[in-house]
Design an enzyme around this catalytic site. Structure first.
Site: not given
Ligand code: S3P
Length: 438
Positions: A25-26, A126, A319, A346, A350
């Site tokens: 996803k990222s 959020r 995550d 989140k 959670r």
């Molecule tokens: C992500 C960073 C994380 C993660 C999120 C995706 C990203 O959040 O929890 O699902 O793609 O940079 P944080 O950086 O706010 O912890």
């Protein structure tokens, strides 16, 4: 708005064979964002066809970017160049996706036009000041609600200046927002993190030919340059693989291979934590997809014991805690998590939501301000509420492998944000999960 659906999870047999979970996803978000502002055509394979990544695609289409796909994970992005984005006609709706909203806030802060970012009820709760505050220091003008939440109204036409920023929270989203704003700022932007967080933005900027350095000052880049299109292969998402790592570990007789999983060291906390608890996970066939390391993960059933989770692993597994809590509830002895207050902000809280669900299944789970204390034992069947949080829904589906009766999980439609096809793939691997319209 998704219709409400529940999962009825009846456990299932051992998990065997091999499977590939959907794309990361990222990395999928970043591929669209950087591809859109690059010069040339970026071809992506293995793209996550989940709602979160599709929200990012829709946002860039609304800003005039020609994006073909996704079709079978293939996406073609005709980059418009660093100054080629156009003013969207209306608000950019980002659904449940925190990554879209926070990274876009950074990227759009330096555009000539105004934009507005909105999201669903969860995303609208959020915290956004963590990005708007440093961006304001750079000269951006972004309005939030009085609570510091979305909608975000971004005033275009501001001249951004570089900053040296010490992140107060270990957040890759905040780091990335500042670096993306830094592309449009005058001078050298540097971000220092209190603990290592996922570094996909840095790696991908380099893949687009943009220099990012790591110095005493932190992670730095100089604004004003351009990005060149590239080909990107997205690894399978380790955060999605995590559900199967735990499932195969807790289900007797399992041996499962997860293919092409991204094993970027800033993401592998789940493997370290599970191994420390006694899991049997082998990393095989290591290779790279461009700048990202990948491997196949072979996981066999193993008995687990409780641990005190090292705090330095928290951002590297941020995550994966919902499903790690399930593992802890089935381990021998006590598992203690501290230093994880971020879990409270989140897609749901959670810590609380997992504690409530585990208790509903008979576990001893005590939430604390910054973590949880779980006394391992056995679980019974029952009903739990995911609170619309995709990872909570999937975690309790996995838990059903070891409950003495079915688990009904409420409000599971958002699984499609990160893991489209989860019930089907889980069933293929040996779980018994039925989707019911509530
Ligand atoms: C992500 C960073 C994380 C993660 C999120 C995706 C990203 O959040 O929890 O699902 O793609 O940079 P944080 O950086 O706010 O912890």
């Amino acid at each position: 708005m998704n219709p409400r659906i529940d999962y009825l999870a009846r456990g299932g047999g051992p998990l065997t064979g091999s499977l590939r979970v959907p794309g990361d996803k990222s990395i999928s978000h970043r591929a669209v964002m950087l591809g859109a502002i690059a010069d040339g055509v970026t071809e992506v394979t293995g793209f996550l066809e989940g709602e979160d990544a599709l929200a990012t695609v829709a946002a860039f289409r609304a800003m005039g970017v020609d994006i073909q796909g996704p079709e079978d994970g293939r996406v073609t992005i005709r980059g418009v160049g660093r100054d080629g984005l156009q003013a969207p006609q209306g608000p950019l709706y980002l659904g449940n996706s925190g990554t879209s909203m926070r990274l876009l806030a950074g990227l759009l802060a330096g555009q000539r036009f105004d934009s507005e970012l909105t999201g669903d009820a969860s995303l609208s709760r959020r915290p956004m000041r963590r990005v708007t505050r440093p961006l304001a220091e750079m000269g951006a003008r972004i309005d939030t609600t009085p609570e510091g939440t979305a909608p975000l109204y971004i005033h275009g036409g501001q001249r951004l200046r570089a900053i040296d920023y010490d992140l107060p929270v270990a957040s890759a989203q905040v780091k990335s927002a500042i670096l993306l704003a830094g592309l449009y700022a005058e001078g050298r932007t540097c971000v220092r993190e209190p603990a290592v967080t996922r570094d996909h933005t840095e790696r991908m900027l380099r893949a687009f030919g943009f220099e990012v350095t790591r110095e005493d000052h932190g992670i730095c880049l100089v604004g004003g340059g351009r990005l060149s299109a590239t080909a990107l292969q997205v690894p399978a998402d380790i955060s999605s693989a995590a559900f199967f790592l735990v499932a195969a570990t807790i289900a007797p007789g399992s041996e499962l291979v997860l293919k092409d999983v991204g094993i970027n060291p800033t993401r592998t906390g789940v493997i370290h934590i599970l191994r420390e608890m006694g899991a049997d996970i082998h990393i095989e066939n290591e290779r790279t997809f461009g700048d990202e390391p990948v491997a196949d993960l072979r996981v066999r059933h193993a008995p687990l014991h409780g641990i005190h989770i090292p705090e330095d692993l928290v951002p590297l597994a941020i995550d994966e805690f919902p499903v790690l809590f399930v593992a802890a509830a089935l381990a021998e002895g006590e598992t203690v998590l501290t230093g994880a207050e971020e879990l409270r902000v989140k897609e749901s809280d959670r810590i609380q939501v997992m504690a409530d669900g585990l208790q509903a299944l008979g576990a001893r789970a005590e939430p604390t301000a910054d973590g949880i204390r779980i006394h391992g034992g056995s679980l019974h069947g029952g009903t739990v509420d995911s609170h619309g949080d995709h990872r909570i829904a999937m975690a309790f589906t996995v838990a059903s492998l070891r409950t003495d009766g079915p688990v009904r999980i409420r409000d599971c439609a958002n699984v499609a944000t990160s893991f489209p096809g989860f019930p089907e793939l889980a069933s293929q691997a040996g779980l018994d999960v039925e989707v019911v319209t509530a």
